[in-house]
Design a protein around this motif. Structure first.
Motif, PDB file in Angstrom:
ATOM      1  N   ILE A  86       0.833  -1.205   0.000  1.00 21.07           N
ATOM      2  CA  ILE A  86       0.000   0.000   0.000  1.00 21.07           C
ATOM      3  C   ILE A  86       0.866   1.253   0.000  1.00 21.07           C
ATOM      4  N   GLY A  87       0.508   2.188  -0.865  1.00 21.32           N
ATOM      5  CA  GLY A  87       1.103   3.517  -0.835  1.00 21.32           C
ATOM      6  C   GLY A  87       0.073   4.494  -0.298  1.00 21.32           C
ATOM      7  N   PHE A  88       0.464   5.297   0.672  1.00 22.45           N
ATOM      8  CA  PHE A  88      -0.459   6.239   1.305  1.00 22.45           C
ATOM      9  C   PHE A  88      -0.185   7.664   0.823  1.00 22.45           C
ATOM     10  N   VAL A  89      -1.234   8.353   0.407  1.00 28.02           N
ATOM     11  CA  VAL A  89      -1.160   9.780   0.127  1.00 28.02           C
ATOM     12  C   VAL A  89      -2.077  10.455   1.135  1.00 28.02           C
ATOM     13  N   PHE A  90      -1.473  11.077   2.138  1.00 25.73           N
ATOM     14  CA  PHE A  90      -2.261  11.676   3.208  1.00 25.73           C
ATOM     15  C   PHE A  90      -2.720  13.081   2.817  1.00 25.73           C
ATOM     16  N   GLN A  91      -3.665  13.601   3.581  1.00 26.25           N
ATOM     17  CA  GLN A  91      -4.234  14.908   3.287  1.00 26.25           C
ATOM     18  C   GLN A  91      -3.170  16.000   3.337  1.00 26.25           C
ATOM     19  N   PHE A  92      -2.197  15.833   4.224  1.00 25.39           N
ATOM     20  CA  PHE A  92      -1.099  16.783   4.318  1.00 25.39           C
ATOM     21  C   PHE A  92       0.186  16.071   3.932  1.00 25.39           C
ATOM     22  N   ALA A  93       1.117  16.796   3.320  1.00 27.54           N
ATOM     23  CA  ALA A  93       2.317  16.177   2.763  1.00 27.54           C
ATOM     24  C   ALA A  93       3.154  15.472   3.828  1.00 27.54           C
ATOM     25  N   SER A  94       3.264  16.066   5.021  1.00 25.97           N
ATOM     26  CA  SER A  94       3.989  15.456   6.148  1.00 25.97           C
ATOM     27  C   SER A  94       5.409  15.042   5.759  1.00 25.97           C
ATOM     28  N   LEU A  95       6.111  15.935   5.082  1.00 20.09           N
ATOM     29  CA  LEU A  95       7.491  15.658   4.715  1.00 20.09           C
ATOM     30  C   LEU A  95       8.417  15.935   5.902  1.00 20.09           C
ATOM     31  N   ILE A  96       9.560  15.258   5.931  1.00 19.64           N
ATOM     32  CA  ILE A  96      10.562  15.504   6.962  1.00 19.64           C
ATOM     33  C   ILE A  96      11.360  16.739   6.549  1.00 19.64           C
ATOM     34  N   PRO A  97      11.316  17.826   7.330  1.00 18.28           N
ATOM     35  CA  PRO A  97      11.903  19.097   6.884  1.00 18.28           C
ATOM     36  C   PRO A  97      13.416  19.067   6.715  1.00 18.28           C
ATOM     37  N   THR A  98      14.085  18.138   7.400  1.00 17.32           N
ATOM     38  CA  THR A  98      15.551  18.078   7.320  1.00 17.32           C
ATOM     39  C   THR A  98      16.049  17.162   6.209  1.00 17.32           C
ATOM     40  N   LEU A  99      15.116  16.569   5.452  1.00 13.21           N
ATOM     41  CA  LEU A  99      15.486  15.702   4.346  1.00 13.21           C
ATOM     42  C   LEU A  99      15.192  16.385   3.020  1.00 13.21           C
ATOM     43  N   THR A 100      16.003  16.102   2.012  1.00 15.84           N
ATOM     44  CA  THR A 100      15.761  16.634   0.683  1.00 15.84           C
ATOM     45  C   THR A 100      14.557  15.926   0.050  1.00 15.84           C
ATOM     46  N   SER A 101      14.134  16.427  -1.085  1.00 11.81           N
ATOM     47  CA  SER A 101      13.032  15.786  -1.804  1.00 11.81           C
ATOM     48  C   SER A 101      13.351  14.332  -2.099  1.00 11.81           C
ATOM     49  N   LEU A 102      14.558  14.084  -2.600  1.00 17.52           N
ATOM     50  CA  LEU A 102      14.968  12.719  -2.925  1.00 17.52           C
ATOM     51  C   LEU A 102      14.959  11.840  -1.682  1.00 17.52           C
ATOM     52  N   GLU A 103      15.474  12.351  -0.576  1.00 21.21           N
ATOM     53  CA  GLU A 103      15.530  11.574   0.668  1.00 21.21           C
ATOM     54  C   GLU A 103      14.126  11.305   1.214  1.00 21.21           C
ATOM     55  N   ASN A 104      13.221  12.269   1.078  1.00 23.86           N
ATOM     56  CA  ASN A 104      11.836  12.046   1.514  1.00 23.86           C
ATOM     57  C   ASN A 104      11.161  10.961   0.691  1.00 23.86           C
ATOM     58  N   VAL A 105      11.402  10.941  -0.599  1.00 24.87           N
ATOM     59  CA  VAL A 105      10.819   9.908  -1.461  1.00 24.87           C
ATOM     60  C   VAL A 105      11.365   8.537  -1.094  1.00 24.87           C
ATOM     61  N   LEU A 106      12.638   8.467  -0.748  1.00 28.65           N
ATOM     62  CA  LEU A 106      13.282   7.194  -0.420  1.00 28.65           C
ATOM     63  C   LEU A 106      12.942   6.701   0.983  1.00 28.65           C
ATOM     64  N   LEU A 107      12.297   7.536   1.796  1.00 25.84           N
ATOM     65  CA  LEU A 107      12.080   7.219   3.205  1.00 25.84           C
ATOM     66  C   LEU A 107      11.394   5.876   3.446  1.00 25.84           C
ATOM     67  N   PRO A 108      10.326   5.493   2.700  1.00 26.04           N
ATOM     68  CA  PRO A 108       9.690   4.193   2.970  1.00 26.04           C
ATOM     69  C   PRO A 108      10.628   3.003   2.822  1.00 26.04           C
ATOM     70  N   LEU A 109      11.676   3.167   2.028  1.00 26.17           N
ATOM     71  CA  LEU A 109      12.603   2.055   1.823  1.00 26.17           C
ATOM     72  C   LEU A 109      13.495   1.817   3.035  1.00 26.17           C
TER      73      LEU A 109
END
Length: 228
Positions: A86-109
């Motif tokens: 399952i991939g979740f797309v929540f109502q709010f982005a809830s990104l980690i502010p100290t991680l780059t875009s690439l690192e946020n995308v890789l986070l589930p791994l």
């Protein structure tokens, strides 16, 4: 089938006693379907999505994903299912502010073994959502719409069979909304199953042959035919 809910109920305490946010819901979603659940705020649609995704345990009834009951397996197996299936797309982005875009995308791994080529895959997904030039940007350097696209890219990194999306286009401008819906449509045409909850009727009109349901006071109602 890929998702099956049987007599699903979830109650929460309220001033007037226990209230059923989800009340005896039955739902079957077939592989490759695009299901849209419409409903006003407080209708129970977000709770239903959380129950389907194994984030909330029902008071009664059951949820089967690929034939396995979410709550009749170990915590480890449930976590693995959520991460891989399952991939979740929540109502709010809830990104980690100290991680780059690439690192946020890789986070589930980071919750399992990182497959070879994951960084290349993450770059490809970011390019697919129109943010190939923002890989090394931090969330604070991105607009709200760009942050939402990062969150969507993150949901796809494990190539899940199912995407559960909660108000994925809320508070977005029309152009960004259309871009996100185009991405959803593209993935759905390649076999990804979608269950999207929203109050946005326009979303239903932009998808190809969606199955549209309505949530009212915890009850799920099937609409007649396809949305026109």
């Amino acid at each position: 089938m890929i998702i099956q809910c049987r007599c699903l109920t979830k109650r929460y305490p309220a001033d007037q006693g226990m209230v059923a946010a989800v009340n005896n819901v039955n739902l079957v979603v077939a592989q490759g379907e695009f299901v849209i659940i419409l409903g006003h705020s407080g209708s129970g649609k977000t709770t239903l999505l959380s129950l389907i995704g194994g984030l909330t345990e029902p008071d009664s009834g059951e949820v089967l994903v690929n034939g396995v009951d979410n709550w009749h397996q170990s915590d480890e197996a449930l976590s693995d299912m959520r991460n891989r299936t399952i991939g979740f797309v929540f109502q709010f982005a809830s990104l980690i502010p100290t991680l780059t875009s690439l690192e946020n995308v890789l986070l589930p791994l980071s919750f399992g073994r990182v497959p070879r080529g994951s960084h290349e895959q993450a770059r490809e997904i970011l390019a697919r959502v129109g943010l190939g030039d923002k890989m090394h940007a931090y969330p604070g350097q991105l607009s709200g719409g760009q942050q939402r696209r990062i969150a969507i890219a993150r949901a796809f990194i494990n190539q899940p069979a199912i995407i559960l999306a909660d108000e994925p286009t809320g508070d977005l401008d029309e152009e960004t909304e259309n871009d996100i819906l185009r991405i959803f449509r593209d993935y759905n045409e390649h076999g990804t199953t979608f269950v999207v909850v929203t109050h946005n009727v326009h979303l239903a009109r932009t998808q190809k042959n969606p199955r549209v349901l309505e949530m009212r006071q915890g009850t799920l109602l099937e609409q007649d035919g396809r949305f026109a």
